[in-house]
Motif scaffolding. Sequence first.
Motif, short mmCIF file in Angstrom:
data_model
loop_
_atom_site.label_atom_id
_atom_site.label_comp_id
_atom_site.label_asym_id
_atom_site.label_seq_id
_atom_site.Cartn_x
_atom_site.Cartn_y
_atom_site.Cartn_z
N THR A 154 -5.03 -4.58 12.76
CA THR A 154 -3.91 -5.06 11.94
C THR A 154 -4.40 -5.31 10.52
O THR A 154 -5.38 -6.00 10.31
CB THR A 154 -3.34 -6.37 12.51
OG1 THR A 154 -3.04 -6.18 13.89
CG2 THR A 154 -2.08 -6.79 11.77
N GLN A 155 -3.70 -4.71 9.57
CA GLN A 155 -4.13 -4.86 8.18
C GLN A 155 -3.51 -6.09 7.54
O GLN A 155 -2.59 -6.70 8.09
CB GLN A 155 -3.76 -3.59 7.39
CG GLN A 155 -4.51 -2.36 7.92
CD GLN A 155 -4.44 -1.18 6.96
OE1 GLN A 155 -3.96 -1.29 5.83
NE2 GLN A 155 -4.94 -0.04 7.43
N MET A 156 -4.01 -6.44 6.38
CA MET A 156 -3.42 -7.50 5.59
C MET A 156 -2.25 -6.89 4.80
O MET A 156 -2.16 -5.68 4.63
CB MET A 156 -4.44 -8.13 4.65
CG MET A 156 -5.56 -8.89 5.35
SD MET A 156 -5.01 -10.40 6.21
CE MET A 156 -4.81 -11.55 4.84
N ALA A 212 -0.16 -5.43 -4.55
CA ALA A 212 -0.78 -4.19 -4.06
C ALA A 212 -1.31 -4.40 -2.66
O ALA A 212 -1.91 -5.44 -2.35
CB ALA A 212 -1.94 -3.79 -4.98
N GLU A 213 -1.07 -3.43 -1.80
CA GLU A 213 -1.66 -3.51 -0.47
C GLU A 213 -2.80 -2.51 -0.40
O GLU A 213 -2.78 -1.47 -1.05
CB GLU A 213 -0.60 -3.28 0.61
CG GLU A 213 -0.16 -1.83 0.82
CD GLU A 213 -1.00 -1.09 1.83
OE1 GLU A 213 -1.33 -1.67 2.87
OE2 GLU A 213 -1.35 0.08 1.57
N TRP A 214 -3.81 -2.85 0.38
CA TRP A 214 -4.96 -1.95 0.53
C TRP A 214 -5.28 -1.87 2.02
O TRP A 214 -4.55 -1.23 2.76
CB TRP A 214 -6.12 -2.46 -0.35
CG TRP A 214 -7.29 -1.55 -0.49
CD1 TRP A 214 -8.60 -1.87 -0.21
CD2 TRP A 214 -7.31 -0.20 -0.98
NE1 TRP A 214 -9.41 -0.79 -0.48
CE2 TRP A 214 -8.65 0.24 -0.95
CE3 TRP A 214 -6.33 0.69 -1.42
CZ2 TRP A 214 -9.04 1.52 -1.34
CZ3 TRP A 214 -6.70 1.97 -1.82
CH2 TRP A 214 -8.04 2.37 -1.78
N VAL A 215 -6.28 -2.56 2.50
CA VAL A 215 -6.61 -2.44 3.92
C VAL A 215 -6.70 -3.83 4.56
O VAL A 215 -5.72 -4.39 5.04
CB VAL A 215 -7.93 -1.65 4.13
CG1 VAL A 215 -8.15 -1.40 5.63
CG2 VAL A 215 -7.91 -0.32 3.39
N GLY A 216 -7.89 -4.40 4.55
CA GLY A 216 -8.11 -5.72 5.13
C GLY A 216 -9.25 -6.36 4.37
O GLY A 216 -9.76 -5.79 3.40
N TRP A 237 2.67 -5.77 8.28
CA TRP A 237 3.52 -5.36 9.42
C TRP A 237 3.69 -3.84 9.48
O TRP A 237 4.11 -3.29 10.48
CB TRP A 237 4.88 -6.08 9.38
CG TRP A 237 5.54 -6.11 8.03
CD1 TRP A 237 5.51 -7.15 7.15
CD2 TRP A 237 6.28 -5.06 7.38
NE1 TRP A 237 6.20 -6.81 6.00
CE2 TRP A 237 6.68 -5.55 6.12
CE3 TRP A 237 6.66 -3.77 7.76
CZ2 TRP A 237 7.42 -4.79 5.22
CZ3 TRP A 237 7.39 -3.00 6.87
CH2 TRP A 237 7.77 -3.51 5.62
N TRP A 238 3.41 -3.15 8.38
CA TRP A 238 3.51 -1.69 8.39
C TRP A 238 2.29 -1.04 9.04
O TRP A 238 2.28 0.13 9.32
CB TRP A 238 3.71 -1.15 6.97
CG TRP A 238 2.81 -1.74 5.90
CD1 TRP A 238 1.61 -1.23 5.49
CD2 TRP A 238 3.03 -2.90 5.11
NE1 TRP A 238 1.08 -2.00 4.50
CE2 TRP A 238 1.94 -3.04 4.24
CE3 TRP A 238 4.06 -3.85 5.05
CZ2 TRP A 238 1.83 -4.09 3.32
CZ3 TRP A 238 3.94 -4.89 4.12
CH2 TRP A 238 2.85 -5.00 3.28
N GLU A 239 1.23 -1.84 9.22
CA GLU A 239 0.05 -1.33 9.89
C GLU A 239 -0.48 -2.34 10.90
O GLU A 239 -1.51 -2.97 10.71
CB GLU A 239 -1.02 -0.96 8.87
CG GLU A 239 -0.71 0.37 8.19
CD GLU A 239 -1.30 0.48 6.79
OE1 GLU A 239 -1.72 1.57 6.44
OE2 GLU A 239 -1.33 -0.52 6.07
N GLY A 240 0.29 -2.52 11.99
CA GLY A 240 -0.15 -3.38 13.10
C GLY A 240 -1.45 -2.84 13.65
O GLY A 240 -2.24 -3.54 14.29
CA CA Z 1 -2.84 -0.31 4.08
#
Ligand code: CA
Length: 361
Positions: A154-156, A212-216, A237-240
Amino acid sequence: MKRRDFIKTAGLGAATTAVAAPALAQSHPQVRWRMASSFPKSLDTLYGTAEMIAGRVSRLTEGRFEIRVFAGGEIVPPLQVLDAVQNGTVECGQSASYYYIGKNPALAFDTALPFGMNARQQNAWMYYGGGLQLTREMFSRYNIVNFPCGNTGTQMAGWYRKEIKSVADLKGLKMRVAGLAGMILEKLGVVPQQIGGADIYPALEKGTIDAAEWVGPYDDEKLGFYKVAKYYYYPGWWEGSAQLSIYVNSKQWASLPKPYQEALEVACAEANINMMARYDAKNTEALRKLVNAGAQLRAFPRPVMEACYNVAQDLYAEFSAKSPEFKKIYGSWSQFRDNQYLWFRVAENTFDNFVYSIKKK
Ligand code: CA
């Protein structure tokens, strides 16, 4: 033992050894492939997995099957890896299939869909729920055989210059976010921005973008976003979970000697376990460092999550109406996901909730 018997036995032993060692070398050719990765070397957990697979394949085949890995942009641009494998520019590639939803939204099933499955559930669907079969049917049209090769977990949800307290706070928010998440957030007023990894920091610093979203934590920490956008939201939530894939050109796959196919398959399966374990181990320390450096952790309020969830369901209905392929895979995927949710909320979730919340003695 009589001397004669000893010689016979020893001779047989020697002969067996002499034949066994070079057997692979004699019966199978030297194969050299190129693997184009979508990732830069700086994302060592993602790119490093491709190197790990190549190393394992080489050792399993006693150096007969060598794969040379190239980082994103070295042979083809990062987002053209699928095309490069499809048309045979390279024999194989490493990528995330949701980069290509512009060609076909169903490709997202091979990586992640918003409000989808966590990494364990994704593996269960791929290996035992029909996912691998369905995605391979889809990829056969692109002359590709696909293999899961890792997961980020699950990403941030990324870095925000101001807090998101309600759905209204999404209005006009200029955010670096792509894919299905971008489409969903856009319907709630976000202005999605496409910006390469290296350009995010200056854009956030200048205020050209608000989030900005990236990974974790592990990958995010290296880019230093906490210095220019202190609110660190979760969950992404787009990358559970987000599954990475190895693509192999179908013709090249068919031409591989069987033991080489086995070696590549087993190396990908190993990589799939390894990437998740590595992220889980590294994210802990990175998150601690980020919080110590001033990052403010924030969970999305439930109404924001619910609004996004509802838009996602509408989007899947739209895709299903337009694409029989999306509809077919979505049917399998969503039913499997719902069943997984039922099971996970019994033992797993109860266990997790207890151990994460109990006061340490
Ligand atoms: Ca991402």
